[in-house]
Scaffold this active site. Structure first.
Site, PDB file in Angstrom:
ATOM      1  N   LYS A  13       1.769 -14.313  10.732  1.00 54.71           N
ATOM      2  CA  LYS A  13       1.637 -14.610  12.161  1.00 54.71           C
ATOM      3  C   LYS A  13       2.309 -13.527  13.007  1.00 54.71           C
ATOM      4  CE  LYS A  13       3.680 -18.671  11.971  1.00 54.71           C
ATOM      5  NZ  LYS A  13       3.989 -18.918  10.556  1.00 54.71           N
ATOM      6  N   ARG A 139      17.511 -12.679   6.645  1.00 54.16           N
ATOM      7  CA  ARG A 139      17.627 -13.904   7.431  1.00 54.16           C
ATOM      8  C   ARG A 139      18.292 -14.956   6.550  1.00 54.16           C
ATOM      9  NH1 ARG A 139      11.737 -15.093   9.875  1.00 54.16           N
ATOM     10  NH2 ARG A 139      12.335 -17.170   9.221  1.00 54.16           N
ATOM     11  N   ARG A 150      11.066 -24.803   3.645  1.00 58.04           N
ATOM     12  CA  ARG A 150      10.255 -24.415   4.806  1.00 58.04           C
ATOM     13  C   ARG A 150       8.780 -24.744   4.557  1.00 58.04           C
ATOM     14  NH1 ARG A 150      12.202 -18.461   4.959  1.00 58.04           N
ATOM     15  NH2 ARG A 150      10.536 -18.081   6.448  1.00 58.04           N
TER      16      ARG A 150
HETATM   17  P1  ADP Z   1       8.932 -18.846   9.510  1.00 60.97           P
HETATM   18  O1  ADP Z   1       9.141 -17.429   9.089  1.00 60.97           O
HETATM   19  O2  ADP Z   1       9.346 -19.840   8.461  1.00 60.97           O
HETATM   20  O3  ADP Z   1       7.558 -19.114  10.034  1.00 60.97           O
HETATM   21  P2  ADP Z   1      10.268 -18.948  12.139  1.00 60.97           P
HETATM   22  O4  ADP Z   1      10.910 -17.642  12.358  1.00 60.97           O
HETATM   23  O5  ADP Z   1       9.071 -19.293  12.962  1.00 60.97           O
HETATM   24  O6  ADP Z   1       9.985 -19.141  10.594  1.00 60.97           O
HETATM   25  O7  ADP Z   1      11.348 -20.129  12.314  1.00 60.97           O
HETATM   26  C1  ADP Z   1      12.559 -20.160  11.584  1.00 60.97           C
HETATM   27  C2  ADP Z   1      13.238 -21.513  11.771  1.00 60.97           C
HETATM   28  O8  ADP Z   1      13.439 -21.771  13.181  1.00 60.97           O
HETATM   29  C3  ADP Z   1      12.455 -22.731  11.272  1.00 60.97           C
HETATM   30  O9  ADP Z   1      12.623 -22.940   9.885  1.00 60.97           O
HETATM   31  C4  ADP Z   1      13.063 -23.838  12.137  1.00 60.97           C
HETATM   32  O10 ADP Z   1      14.331 -24.242  11.682  1.00 60.97           O
HETATM   33  C5  ADP Z   1      13.255 -23.146  13.480  1.00 60.97           C
HETATM   34  N1  ADP Z   1      12.067 -23.278  14.350  1.00 60.97           N
HETATM   35  C6  ADP Z   1      11.283 -22.274  14.820  1.00 60.97           C
HETATM   36  N2  ADP Z   1      10.300 -22.749  15.589  1.00 60.97           N
HETATM   37  C7  ADP Z   1      10.439 -24.106  15.600  1.00 60.97           C
HETATM   38  C8  ADP Z   1       9.730 -25.166  16.201  1.00 60.97           C
HETATM   39  N3  ADP Z   1       8.639 -24.950  16.956  1.00 60.97           N
HETATM   40  N4  ADP Z   1      10.170 -26.433  15.978  1.00 60.97           N
HETATM   41  C9  ADP Z   1      11.243 -26.680  15.239  1.00 60.97           C
HETATM   42  N5  ADP Z   1      11.967 -25.724  14.631  1.00 60.97           N
HETATM   43  C10 ADP Z   1      11.578 -24.446  14.816  1.00 60.97           C
END
Ligand code: ADP
Length: 216
Positions: A13, A139, A150
């Site tokens: 994404k 991270r 996740r």
């Molecule tokens: P990933 O690489 O897993 O897609 P992101 O960078 O989008 O992860 O998000 C990392 C973390 O931030 C998630 O595991 C969650 O804890 C939190 N987070 C991000 N966006 C949201 C959301 N829309 N709702 C709830 N938690 C979120």
């Protein structure tokens, strides 16, 4: 142009969002980046979410909805935006519909990057190995154990959004397993073919058909 990119962690994404930013002059709104910035800055929100994020669980809906609601109002989001990592639950999607409705804004499309689960795990392992080799800081949630958490959060809470947006006639699916440039081309095609909000039902690009596809 207002878009949502939907897909599990590691689906690509962020990479595709950056390309769309360059192409359409819109901003990428990544709740993950915003929350990580809050953690780094030690704000009250950051302190509230630090442990939740490190464990791979989702942060409270109200909190992320508030953050996005305010961010959408910023001047740089006026031309449009790509939501990356939001919405991540059905209540978040419903809240987004309300927020956009109040502002009389429409979404142009919800683009699902469909990927195979084994490949995701390999991709994230590669990302971690590359960052380690470069001596970059990882991270907190980039490790195999947290990755499974996740993915579990994705399957349980986020995958239902695929059905949600399909029902709303917004969903466009592309094969996220294709090479990065091909995914970009597929997204361009989808956007050219389906500019209007609520247009054609569930148009599909590519032919992902493995058993382990992560979908609703
Ligand atoms: P990933 O690489 O897993 O897609 P992101 O960078 O989008 O992860 O998000 C990392 C973390 O931030 C998630 O595991 C969650 O804890 C939190 N987070 C991000 N966006 C949201 C959301 N829309 N709702 C709830 N938690 C979120």
């Amino acid at each position: 142009m207002r878009l949502i990119l939907l897909g599990p962690p590691g689906a690509g994404k962020g990479t595709q969002a950056q390309r769309l930013v360059a192409k359409y002059g819109i901003v990428q709104l990544s709740t993950g980046d915003m929350l990580r910035a809050a953690v780094k800055a030690g704000t009250p929100v950051g302190r509230q979410v630090e442990k939740i994020m490190a464990s791979g669980s989702l942060c409270p809906d109200e909190l992320v909805v508030d953050i996005i609601g305010q961010r959408i109002d910023a001047p740089d989001a006026r031309k449009g935006f790509i939501l990356d990592g939001f919405p991540r639950t059905v209540p978040q999607a419903e809240a987004l519909d309300r927020i956009l409705g109040q502002k009389r804004l429409d979404l142009d499309a919800v683009i699902e990057l469909r990927v195979d689960e084994d490949a995701l795990i390999r991709r994230i392992e590669t990302r971690v190995a590359e960052m380690k080799a470069k001596g970059e800081k990882l991270r907190d949630d980039d490790n195999p154990e947290v990755l499974h958490k996740r993915l579990e959060a994705y399957r349980q809470l986020t995958a239902p959004l695929i059905a949600y947006y399909r029902q709303h006639g917004m969903l466009r699916t592309v094969n996220g397993m294709a090479p990065i440039d091909d995914v970009t081309v597929a997204i361009d095609r989808v956007l050219a073919a389906a500019p209007a909000a609520g247009g054609r039902q569930g148009a599909q690009q590519g032919t992902p058909s493995t058993k382990k596809e992560l979908s609703a």
